[in-house]
Design a protein around this motif. Structure first.
Motif, PDB file in Angstrom:
ATOM      1  N   SER A 145       1.452  -1.211  -0.013  1.00  0.00           N
ATOM      2  CA  SER A 145       0.311   0.305  -0.036  1.00  0.00           C
ATOM      3  C   SER A 145       0.938   1.313  -0.082  1.00  0.00           C
ATOM      4  N   LEU A 146       0.380   1.987  -0.452  1.00  0.00           N
ATOM      5  CA  LEU A 146       1.326   3.970  -0.210  1.00  0.00           C
ATOM      6  C   LEU A 146      -0.232   4.797   0.203  1.00  0.00           C
ATOM      7  N   LEU A 147       0.392   5.747   0.287  1.00  0.00           N
ATOM      8  CA  LEU A 147      -0.001   6.598   0.915  1.00  0.00           C
ATOM      9  C   LEU A 147       0.237   8.045  -0.153  1.00  0.00           C
ATOM     10  N   CYS A 148      -0.782   9.012  -1.089  1.00  0.00           N
ATOM     11  CA  CYS A 148      -0.696   9.786  -1.478  1.00  0.00           C
ATOM     12  C   CYS A 148      -1.565  11.143  -0.605  1.00  0.00           C
ATOM     13  N   CYS A 149      -1.299  12.494  -0.542  1.00  0.00           N
ATOM     14  CA  CYS A 149      -2.072  13.388  -0.647  1.00  0.00           C
ATOM     15  C   CYS A 149      -2.136  13.859  -1.799  1.00  0.00           C
ATOM     16  N   VAL A 150      -3.764  14.630  -1.925  1.00  0.00           N
ATOM     17  CA  VAL A 150      -4.044  15.436  -3.508  1.00  0.00           C
ATOM     18  C   VAL A 150      -5.196  16.482  -3.031  1.00  0.00           C
ATOM     19  N   LEU A 197      -5.194   9.215   0.141  1.00  0.00           N
ATOM     20  CA  LEU A 197      -5.367   8.856  -0.156  1.00  0.00           C
ATOM     21  C   LEU A 197      -4.348   6.812   0.179  1.00  0.00           C
ATOM     22  N   ILE A 198      -5.402   6.081   0.747  1.00  0.00           N
ATOM     23  CA  ILE A 198      -4.324   5.056   0.626  1.00  0.00           C
ATOM     24  C   ILE A 198      -4.697   4.001   0.041  1.00  0.00           C
ATOM     25  N   GLY A 199      -4.096   3.631  -0.974  1.00  0.00           N
ATOM     26  CA  GLY A 199      -3.931   2.937  -2.010  1.00  0.00           C
ATOM     27  C   GLY A 199      -3.782   1.508  -2.380  1.00  0.00           C
ATOM     28  N   VAL A 200      -4.419   0.417  -2.562  1.00  0.00           N
ATOM     29  CA  VAL A 200      -3.497  -0.621  -2.217  1.00  0.00           C
ATOM     30  C   VAL A 200      -3.317  -1.105  -4.261  1.00  0.00           C
ATOM     31  N   ILE A 201      -1.944  -1.518  -3.814  1.00  0.00           N
ATOM     32  CA  ILE A 201      -1.130  -1.730  -4.856  1.00  0.00           C
ATOM     33  C   ILE A 201      -1.528  -2.819  -6.082  1.00  0.00           C
ATOM     34  N   THR A 202      -2.141  -2.385  -6.832  1.00  0.00           N
ATOM     35  CA  THR A 202      -2.609  -3.698  -7.936  1.00  0.00           C
ATOM     36  C   THR A 202      -1.365  -4.392  -8.913  1.00  0.00           C
ATOM     37  N   ASP A 203      -0.687  -3.568  -9.737  1.00  0.00           N
ATOM     38  CA  ASP A 203      -0.039  -3.825 -10.354  1.00  0.00           C
ATOM     39  C   ASP A 203       1.639  -2.769  -9.995  1.00  0.00           C
ATOM     40  N   ILE A 204       2.473  -3.412 -10.324  1.00  0.00           N
ATOM     41  CA  ILE A 204       3.629  -2.982 -10.286  1.00  0.00           C
ATOM     42  C   ILE A 204       4.703  -2.806 -11.870  1.00  0.00           C
TER      43      ILE A 204
END
Length: 169
Positions: free
Chosen positions: A53-58, A140-147
């Protein structure tokens, strides 16, 4: 009480201080009914490895924030030093707006329609797990589905109002 002294810090003072914090530069991109949207961002960080997961601020006032929340997916495209002009474009520094920003750069689309930069250092496709409102921004907390890992290169850094590369010590 927690033992901390509370002080009042103004928004301008805070922005000036945060300009001194060097950060990697990414473009957060998302699909929308009106075409792809994206912004340059430095407030991106890993959150957990399980689940990845990652976190980003928008800024919640941006159209891309609404698109991410309504579509439920986005990508974080980590930029290399050669992407300086693209970073400026997605930061709104060249006048391009909305989907027009995507006329520059080598963009491809995931099967579910998320734009990602084909030559980024890495692109992380995410599903929105959670959105936390915090002042003027959405976390935004996002679960990574593809790299998709691109070529190795020198990351683009933003500090004190300027874009640059990492200097060797």
């Amino acid at each position: 009480m927690n033992g901390f002294t509370r002080t009042t810090v103004g928004a301008d003072e805070f922005r000036t201080a945060m300009r001194r914090l060097a950060a990697g530069v990414s473009i957060i991109s998302a699909p929308s009914p009106k075409g792809p949207l994206g912004i340059t961002a430095t407030a991106v960080t890993s959150l957990t490895a399980e689940p990845p997961s990652l976190l980003c601020c928008v800024n919640k006032n941006l159209v891309v924030s609404e698109a991410i929340k309504s579509m439920g997916r986005y990508a974080v495209n980590v930029l290399g030093q050669e992407h300086c002009t693209l970073a400026r474009r997605f930061a709104g520094m060249d006048g391009a707006r909305g989907a027009e920003k995507f006329t520059a750069g080598d963009w491809e689309y995931t099967p579910d329609g998320v734009p990602r930069l084909a030559d980024s250092l890495v692109s992380l496709s995410c599903d929105v797990d959670r959105v936390v409102a915090a002042g003027t921004h959405d976390i935004l907390i996002g679960v990574i589905t593809d790299i998709r890992t691109g070529k190795q290169g020198e990351p683009l850094i933003y500090c004190d109002g300027s874009f640059s590369g990492v200097l060797a010590l």
